[in-house]
Design a protein around this motif. Structure first.
Motif, PDB file in Angstrom:
ATOM      1  N   CYS A 170       0.841  -1.211   0.000  1.00 21.49           N
ATOM      2  CA  CYS A 170       0.000   0.000   0.000  1.00 21.49           C
ATOM      3  C   CYS A 170       0.868   1.250   0.000  1.00 21.49           C
ATOM      4  O   CYS A 170       0.622   2.190  -0.755  1.00 21.49           O
ATOM      5  N   HIS A 171       1.877   1.241   0.854  1.00 22.79           N
ATOM      6  CA  HIS A 171       2.764   2.402   0.954  1.00 22.79           C
ATOM      7  C   HIS A 171       3.502   2.649  -0.366  1.00 22.79           C
ATOM      8  O   HIS A 171       3.596   3.793  -0.833  1.00 22.79           O
ATOM      9  N   LEU A 172       4.010   1.601  -0.970  1.00 24.76           N
ATOM     10  CA  LEU A 172       4.776   1.741  -2.216  1.00 24.76           C
ATOM     11  C   LEU A 172       3.923   2.232  -3.387  1.00 24.76           C
ATOM     12  O   LEU A 172       4.434   2.896  -4.283  1.00 24.76           O
ATOM     13  N   THR A 173       2.657   1.885  -3.381  1.00 31.52           N
ATOM     14  CA  THR A 173       1.788   2.234  -4.503  1.00 31.52           C
ATOM     15  C   THR A 173       0.887   3.426  -4.223  1.00 31.52           C
ATOM     16  O   THR A 173       0.192   3.898  -5.112  1.00 31.52           O
ATOM     17  N   GLY A 174       0.882   3.902  -2.980  1.00 32.69           N
ATOM     18  CA  GLY A 174       0.027   5.034  -2.638  1.00 32.69           C
ATOM     19  C   GLY A 174      -1.443   4.665  -2.477  1.00 32.69           C
ATOM     20  O   GLY A 174      -2.308   5.531  -2.464  1.00 32.69           O
ATOM     21  N   ILE A 175      -1.701   3.382  -2.348  1.00 31.88           N
ATOM     22  CA  ILE A 175      -3.076   2.926  -2.122  1.00 31.88           C
ATOM     23  C   ILE A 175      -3.427   3.208  -0.678  1.00 31.88           C
ATOM     24  O   ILE A 175      -2.595   3.078   0.206  1.00 31.88           O
ATOM     25  N   GLY A 176      -4.669   3.533  -0.448  1.00 35.60           N
ATOM     26  CA  GLY A 176      -5.146   3.858   0.892  1.00 35.60           C
ATOM     27  C   GLY A 176      -4.970   2.743   1.898  1.00 35.60           C
ATOM     28  O   GLY A 176      -3.889   2.182   2.033  1.00 35.60           O
ATOM     29  N   PRO A 177      -6.019   2.373   2.575  1.00 33.77           N
ATOM     30  CA  PRO A 177      -5.905   1.383   3.650  1.00 33.77           C
ATOM     31  C   PRO A 177      -5.496   0.005   3.147  1.00 33.77           C
ATOM     32  O   PRO A 177      -5.771  -0.372   2.015  1.00 33.77           O
ATOM     33  N   ARG A 178      -4.844  -0.724   4.047  1.00 29.18           N
ATOM     34  CA  ARG A 178      -4.370  -2.068   3.719  1.00 29.18           C
ATOM     35  C   ARG A 178      -5.512  -2.973   3.267  1.00 29.18           C
ATOM     36  O   ARG A 178      -5.323  -3.892   2.482  1.00 29.18           O
ATOM     37  N   GLY A 179      -6.710  -2.720   3.744  1.00 29.34           N
ATOM     38  CA  GLY A 179      -7.866  -3.529   3.379  1.00 29.34           C
ATOM     39  C   GLY A 179      -8.105  -3.586   1.882  1.00 29.34           C
ATOM     40  O   GLY A 179      -8.687  -4.544   1.378  1.00 29.34           O
ATOM     41  N   THR A 180      -7.674  -2.566   1.167  1.00 30.88           N
ATOM     42  CA  THR A 180      -7.850  -2.562  -0.287  1.00 30.88           C
ATOM     43  C   THR A 180      -7.060  -3.699  -0.926  1.00 30.88           C
ATOM     44  O   THR A 180      -7.583  -4.408  -1.787  1.00 30.88           O
ATOM     45  N   ILE A 181      -5.823  -3.889  -0.503  1.00 26.69           N
ATOM     46  CA  ILE A 181      -5.014  -4.986  -1.026  1.00 26.69           C
ATOM     47  C   ILE A 181      -5.670  -6.313  -0.670  1.00 26.69           C
ATOM     48  O   ILE A 181      -5.757  -7.222  -1.497  1.00 26.69           O
ATOM     49  N   SER A 182      -6.144  -6.416   0.551  1.00 32.95           N
ATOM     50  CA  SER A 182      -6.826  -7.631   0.983  1.00 32.95           C
ATOM     51  C   SER A 182      -8.048  -7.909   0.115  1.00 32.95           C
ATOM     52  O   SER A 182      -8.298  -9.053  -0.273  1.00 32.95           O
ATOM     53  N   GLN A 183      -8.798  -6.884  -0.211  1.00 33.32           N
ATOM     54  CA  GLN A 183      -9.979  -7.061  -1.063  1.00 33.32           C
ATOM     55  C   GLN A 183      -9.574  -7.508  -2.467  1.00 33.32           C
ATOM     56  O   GLN A 183     -10.254  -8.341  -3.066  1.00 33.32           O
ATOM     57  N   TYR A 184      -8.500  -6.953  -2.993  1.00 35.20           N
ATOM     58  CA  TYR A 184      -8.010  -7.402  -4.300  1.00 35.20           C
ATOM     59  C   TYR A 184      -7.657  -8.889  -4.237  1.00 35.20           C
ATOM     60  O   TYR A 184      -8.044  -9.666  -5.097  1.00 35.20           O
ATOM     61  N   GLU A 185      -6.907  -9.249  -3.211  1.00 32.76           N
ATOM     62  CA  GLU A 185      -6.425 -10.621  -3.101  1.00 32.76           C
ATOM     63  C   GLU A 185      -7.538 -11.619  -2.804  1.00 32.76           C
ATOM     64  O   GLU A 185      -7.462 -12.768  -3.208  1.00 32.76           O
ATOM     65  N   ARG A 186      -8.564 -11.180  -2.114  1.00 33.89           N
ATOM     66  CA  ARG A 186      -9.690 -12.064  -1.797  1.00 33.89           C
ATOM     67  C   ARG A 186     -10.795 -11.977  -2.838  1.00 33.89           C
ATOM     68  O   ARG A 186     -11.867 -12.530  -2.671  1.00 33.89           O
ATOM     69  N   HIS A 187     -10.549 -11.246  -3.903  1.00 29.84           N
ATOM     70  CA  HIS A 187     -11.467 -11.141  -5.033  1.00 29.84           C
ATOM     71  C   HIS A 187     -12.708 -10.313  -4.725  1.00 29.84           C
ATOM     72  O   HIS A 187     -13.724 -10.458  -5.394  1.00 29.84           O
ATOM     73  N   GLY A 188     -12.614  -9.462  -3.690  1.00 28.38           N
ATOM     74  CA  GLY A 188     -13.747  -8.613  -3.363  1.00 28.38           C
ATOM     75  C   GLY A 188     -13.928  -7.501  -4.384  1.00 28.38           C
ATOM     76  O   GLY A 188     -15.054  -7.135  -4.721  1.00 28.38           O
ATOM     77  N   ILE A 189     -12.829  -6.959  -4.845  1.00 27.28           N
ATOM     78  CA  ILE A 189     -12.856  -5.915  -5.866  1.00 27.28           C
ATOM     79  C   ILE A 189     -11.721  -6.173  -6.852  1.00 27.28           C
ATOM     80  O   ILE A 189     -10.751  -6.848  -6.527  1.00 27.28           O
ATOM     81  N   CYS A 190     -11.863  -5.629  -8.024  1.00 34.80           N
ATOM     82  CA  CYS A 190     -10.843  -5.806  -9.059  1.00 34.80           C
ATOM     83  C   CYS A 190     -10.215  -4.442  -9.366  1.00 34.80           C
ATOM     84  O   CYS A 190     -10.940  -3.483  -9.640  1.00 34.80           O
ATOM     85  N   PRO A 191      -8.891  -4.351  -9.332  1.00 29.93           N
ATOM     86  CA  PRO A 191      -8.246  -3.073  -9.633  1.00 29.93           C
ATOM     87  C   PRO A 191      -8.339  -2.754 -11.123  1.00 29.93           C
ATOM     88  O   PRO A 191      -8.494  -3.651 -11.951  1.00 29.93           O
ATOM     89  N   SER A 192      -8.230  -1.481 -11.429  1.00 33.12           N
ATOM     90  CA  SER A 192      -8.132  -1.098 -12.840  1.00 33.12           C
ATOM     91  C   SER A 192      -6.830  -1.656 -13.392  1.00 33.12           C
ATOM     92  O   SER A 192      -5.923  -2.032 -12.641  1.00 33.12           O
ATOM     93  N   VAL A 193      -6.721  -1.704 -14.683  1.00 35.59           N
ATOM     94  CA  VAL A 193      -5.494  -2.212 -15.299  1.00 35.59           C
ATOM     95  C   VAL A 193      -4.307  -1.327 -14.915  1.00 35.59           C
ATOM     96  O   VAL A 193      -3.189  -1.827 -14.722  1.00 35.59           O
ATOM     97  N   TYR A 194      -4.545  -0.032 -14.726  1.00 34.12           N
ATOM     98  CA  TYR A 194      -3.468   0.882 -14.337  1.00 34.12           C
ATOM     99  C   TYR A 194      -3.001   0.594 -12.910  1.00 34.12           C
ATOM    100  O   TYR A 194      -1.805   0.572 -12.625  1.00 34.12           O
ATOM    101  N   ARG A 195      -3.956   0.357 -12.005  1.00 35.01           N
ATOM    102  CA  ARG A 195      -3.615   0.028 -10.619  1.00 35.01           C
ATOM    103  C   ARG A 195      -2.922  -1.343 -10.561  1.00 35.01           C
ATOM    104  O   ARG A 195      -1.958  -1.525  -9.836  1.00 35.01           O
TER     105      ARG A 195
END
Length: 70
Positions: free
Chosen positions: A24-49
Motif C-alpha cells: 500500500c505504501h509503495l503504490t500510494g493505495i489507501g488502507p491495507r484492506g484494499t489490497i486484501s480485497q483485491y487478493e480475496r477477489h472482493g474488488i478488481c483493480p483497474s489495469v493501471y492500478r
C-alpha cells in the motif's frame, strides 16, 4: 478474471517479500484492506492500478496478441 487477478497480486507480493501494508505504501493505495480485497477477489483493480501493484513487486505487465512470442 477477478479471481486470477487477486491470485497474481498475492503471489507477486509474497514472492517480493512485501506485506500488504508495505505494498500500500509503495503504490500510494489507501488502507491495507484494499489490497486484501483485491487478493480475496472482493474488488478488481483497474489495469493501471494492477500495473502499479505488479511494478512495486518487481514485475511488469505485458499484453500481447495471442499466438505471438513477443
Amino acid at each position: 478474471m477477478i479471481g486470477n487477478v487477486g491470485k497474481i497480486i498475492k503471489q507477486c507480493r509474497l514472492e517480493a517479500g512485501l506485506s500488504q501494508e508495505r505494498l500500500c505504501h509503495l503504490t500510494g493505495i489507501g488502507p491495507r484492506g484494499t489490497i486484501s480485497q483485491y487478493e480475496r477477489h472482493g474488488i478488481c483493480p483497474s489495469v493501471y492500478r494492477f500495473e502499479d501493484l505488479l511494478d512495486a513487486c518487481g514485475y511488469e505487465l505485458i499484453i500481447r496478441k495471442k499466438g505471438t512470442k513477443e
